[in-house]
Design a protein around this motif. Structure first.
Motif, mmCIF file in Angstrom:
data_model
loop_
_atom_site.group_PDB
_atom_site.id
_atom_site.type_symbol
_atom_site.label_atom_id
_atom_site.label_comp_id
_atom_site.label_asym_id
_atom_site.label_seq_id
_atom_site.Cartn_x
_atom_site.Cartn_y
_atom_site.Cartn_z
ATOM 1 N N SER A 243 -5.205 5.004 -6.038
ATOM 2 C CA SER A 243 -5.370 5.185 -4.477
ATOM 3 C C SER A 243 -6.792 4.992 -4.104
ATOM 4 O O SER A 243 -7.707 4.971 -4.553
ATOM 5 C CB SER A 243 -4.976 6.564 -3.971
ATOM 6 O OG SER A 243 -5.827 7.656 -4.802
ATOM 7 N N GLU A 244 -7.013 4.247 -2.726
ATOM 8 C CA GLU A 244 -8.235 4.313 -1.974
ATOM 9 C C GLU A 244 -8.592 5.483 -1.319
ATOM 10 O O GLU A 244 -7.971 5.885 -0.432
ATOM 11 C CB GLU A 244 -8.300 2.939 -1.139
ATOM 12 C CG GLU A 244 -7.609 1.872 -1.828
ATOM 13 C CD GLU A 244 -7.936 0.456 -1.213
ATOM 14 O OE1 GLU A 244 -8.730 0.430 -0.046
ATOM 15 O OE2 GLU A 244 -7.751 -0.832 -1.642
ATOM 16 N N SER B 180 -7.173 10.327 -1.036
ATOM 17 C CA SER B 180 -6.517 9.166 -0.397
ATOM 18 C C SER B 180 -5.402 9.721 0.519
ATOM 19 O O SER B 180 -4.567 10.408 -0.071
ATOM 20 C CB SER B 180 -5.998 7.976 -0.998
ATOM 21 O OG SER B 180 -5.318 6.923 -0.245
ATOM 22 N N GLY C 24 -13.051 7.012 2.042
ATOM 23 C CA GLY C 24 -14.296 6.309 2.234
ATOM 24 C C GLY C 24 -15.453 6.846 2.756
ATOM 25 O O GLY C 24 -15.523 8.117 2.750
ATOM 26 N N GLY D 55 -11.244 -0.279 -1.044
ATOM 27 C CA GLY D 55 -11.185 -0.359 -2.301
ATOM 28 C C GLY D 55 -11.109 0.962 -3.127
ATOM 29 O O GLY D 55 -11.174 2.066 -2.693
ATOM 30 N N THR D 56 -10.862 0.661 -4.130
ATOM 31 C CA THR D 56 -10.583 2.006 -5.197
ATOM 32 C C THR D 56 -11.953 2.200 -5.572
ATOM 33 O O THR D 56 -12.963 1.336 -5.864
ATOM 34 C CB THR D 56 -9.737 1.672 -6.389
ATOM 35 O OG1 THR D 56 -10.046 0.887 -7.019
ATOM 36 C CG2 THR D 56 -8.347 1.316 -5.855
ATOM 37 N N GLN E 136 -3.869 4.891 1.762
ATOM 38 C CA GLN E 136 -3.327 4.069 0.945
ATOM 39 C C GLN E 136 -3.393 4.400 -0.533
ATOM 40 O O GLN E 136 -4.223 4.473 -1.535
ATOM 41 C CB GLN E 136 -4.707 2.926 0.782
ATOM 42 C CG GLN E 136 -4.013 1.585 0.125
ATOM 43 C CD GLN E 136 -4.764 0.249 0.748
ATOM 44 O OE1 GLN E 136 -4.954 0.015 1.574
ATOM 45 N NE2 GLN E 136 -5.472 -0.421 -0.214
ATOM 46 N N GLU F 195 -13.401 2.663 5.093
ATOM 47 C CA GLU F 195 -12.395 2.586 3.550
ATOM 48 C C GLU F 195 -12.349 1.397 3.020
ATOM 49 O O GLU F 195 -11.805 0.385 3.886
ATOM 50 C CB GLU F 195 -10.976 3.251 3.865
ATOM 51 C CG GLU F 195 -10.104 2.717 4.735
ATOM 52 C CD GLU F 195 -9.097 1.570 4.019
ATOM 53 O OE1 GLU F 195 -8.779 2.006 2.793
ATOM 54 O OE2 GLU F 195 -8.790 0.535 4.319
ATOM 55 N N SER G 107 0.965 -1.121 0.175
ATOM 56 C CA SER G 107 0.107 -0.083 0.102
ATOM 57 C C SER G 107 0.784 1.268 0.012
ATOM 58 O O SER G 107 0.278 2.345 0.191
ATOM 59 C CB SER G 107 -0.974 0.029 1.273
ATOM 60 O OG SER G 107 -0.243 0.123 2.508
ATOM 61 N N TYR H 33 -16.189 0.378 -6.538
ATOM 62 C CA TYR H 33 -17.787 0.866 -5.508
ATOM 63 C C TYR H 33 -19.016 0.623 -6.021
ATOM 64 O O TYR H 33 -19.615 -0.100 -5.248
ATOM 65 C CB TYR H 33 -17.500 2.366 -5.541
ATOM 66 C CG TYR H 33 -16.581 2.921 -4.231
ATOM 67 C CD1 TYR H 33 -15.474 2.373 -3.853
ATOM 68 C CD2 TYR H 33 -16.725 4.292 -3.728
ATOM 69 C CE1 TYR H 33 -14.713 2.759 -2.864
ATOM 70 C CE2 TYR H 33 -15.996 4.695 -2.776
ATOM 71 C CZ TYR H 33 -14.943 4.046 -2.094
ATOM 72 O OH TYR H 33 -14.304 4.561 -1.325
ATOM 73 N N SER I 105 -13.390 3.603 -12.970
ATOM 74 C CA SER I 105 -13.963 4.585 -11.768
ATOM 75 C C SER I 105 -14.697 5.481 -12.275
ATOM 76 O O SER I 105 -15.624 6.264 -11.623
ATOM 77 C CB SER I 105 -12.928 5.080 -10.877
ATOM 78 O OG SER I 105 -12.171 6.060 -11.786
#
Length: 392
Positions: free
Chosen positions: A157-158, A257, A161, A224-225, A260, A222, A110, A229, A304
């Motif tokens: 990046s994640e 982010s 969230g 996942g990227t 991560q 938080e 990460s 989602y 995304s």
């Protein structure tokens, strides 16, 4: 003369093709620890496909799960090192080295909180000595120095969230909230230092704790990227309290982010097996692995598209980032985490020092000419999205 030249070219190509095709094709098993979502899902199969094409069928990779081979994930590295397994794909945070958990594993999976994004990590790794340093560490720590490591997949990046309530702009107030927050890896360690009154929980990658979320036993998550989602929080999300995560009360999504900035998964190759292959087969593995890095990051970023608008349409407020005071405390805690782990492990210190030197030497490039990466397009007329993103 032209016909003679053409004939010579055909003869050379035919000769190379014949030289690179063995009488007996080789089939090797690859044990893949790979979350099924996002850029990771098909990476082992894609690698196998490309290796077969590049070798003209002389090397075939059969992808299997650890369960199929009754292999415990923590033992995968040591099994490759011992020659029991020839190829494996696994995140360094998940496997042991010489029977011991490796402190550098999460750092390679990460990255450092507030640190390199995927392309910057790869610049350090392939262009600034990271590859040799990482390999030397695993050679030294392993029992047989018989594993060649290569990053296979990287993602975007994640985000920090979803939260049920807005994150307070006052850091002390956020700490006093005592909320339960799902977070993994080094980001979780930093969060625990910065905000010790929060209740931090974890879950396996790609596994959404739906019951805990929809029953409000978790107030922040938080996971996942952005590329996953829609699948994780909408399509496959089902609970009596809501058909998606926003329905279940998580009405605030925070972007940018800190915890991560990337996620990676790695190819492990038994060195003796690799060196036993024909040169063109060795090259094929290396080329296909590097190609997968590009493909994975591109796919993750592209997948995304549109998800933030869908989340906003479901009723959530989109925040550009966590409040400044919260981020400031997290940055200070990141330095504490690095110091603490560096004092406990010399190799963690070697890696973070190497990354720090690269960041210092490439400061202007990493800043995108002084404009923060999440503000580059927002400053261009006509390039801002229509959906509202709140800057707290």
């Amino acid at each position: 003369m032209i016909r003679q030249t053409f004939a010579l070219v055909v003869w050379v190509v035919a000769s190379l093709s014949t030289a690179c095709t063995p009488d007996e094709p080789t089939t090797v098993t690859l044990i893949a620890v790979m979350p099924p979502d996002g850029a990771f899902g098909s990476a082992p199969q894609d690698l196998a496909h490309n290796v077969r094409l590049l070798t003209d069928g002389s090397l075939t990779i059969d992808v299997q799960s650890p369960a199929a081979g009754r292999i415990a994930v923590p033992r995968i590295f040591d099994l490759v090192d011992a020659g029991t397994i020839d190829l494996a794909v696994a995140p360094p945070a998940a496997f042991e080295v010489n029977g011991k958990t490796s402190p550098v594993g999460p750092l390679l999976v990460s990255g450092i909180p507030f640190g390199f994004k995927a392309h910057e990590f790869l610049a350090w790794y392939f262009g600034a000595g990271g590859e040799a340093l990482v390999q030397s560490i695993y050679d030294r720590r392993s029992a047989h120095s018989n594993v060649v490591l290569m990053p296979l997949v990287v993602t975007a990046s994640e985000p920090p969230g979803f939260f049920t309530e807005p994150v307070p702009s006052d850091a002390d107030q956020f700490n006093a909230s005592g909320l339960t927050y799902r977070i993994n890896l080094l980001g979780a360690e930093v969060m625990a230092i910065a905000f010790p009154n929060l209740n931090l929980v974890s879950s396996p990658p790609g596994v959404v704790p739906v019951d805990a979320l929809c029953e409000q036993r978790i107030q922040g998550a938080e996971l996942g990227t952005l590329s996953v989602y829609e699948r994780l929080f909408f399509e496959h999300f089902s609970h009596p309290n809501g058909d998606n995560i926003v329905d279940c009360g998580f009405e605030h999504l925070y972007l940018s982010s800190w915890q991560q900035p990337m996620l990676s998964n790695w190819l492990l190759i038994n060195r003796a097996f690799l060196e036993s292959l024909a040169p063109h087969e060795q090259d094929a593995i290396r080329l296909a692995t590097k190609a997968q890095l590009t493909s994975s990051l591109a796919s993750d970023l592209a997948a995304s598209a549109g998800i933030v608008e869908k989340i906003r349409a479901a009723g959530a407020t989109i925040h550009a980032a966590l409040p400044d005071a919260v981020l400031q405390r997290l940055r200070a805690a990141t330095l504490i985490m690095i110091e603490q782990k560096s004092a406990l492990d010399e190799d963690f210190k070697l890696l973070t020092e190497s990354m720090r030197e690269f960041a210092v030497e490439n400061h202007a490039g990493l800043l995108y000419d002084g404009v923060a990466s999440d503000q580059r397009f927002s400053r261009m007329p006509g390039w801002r999205p229509d959906n509202e993103i709140v800057s707290d």
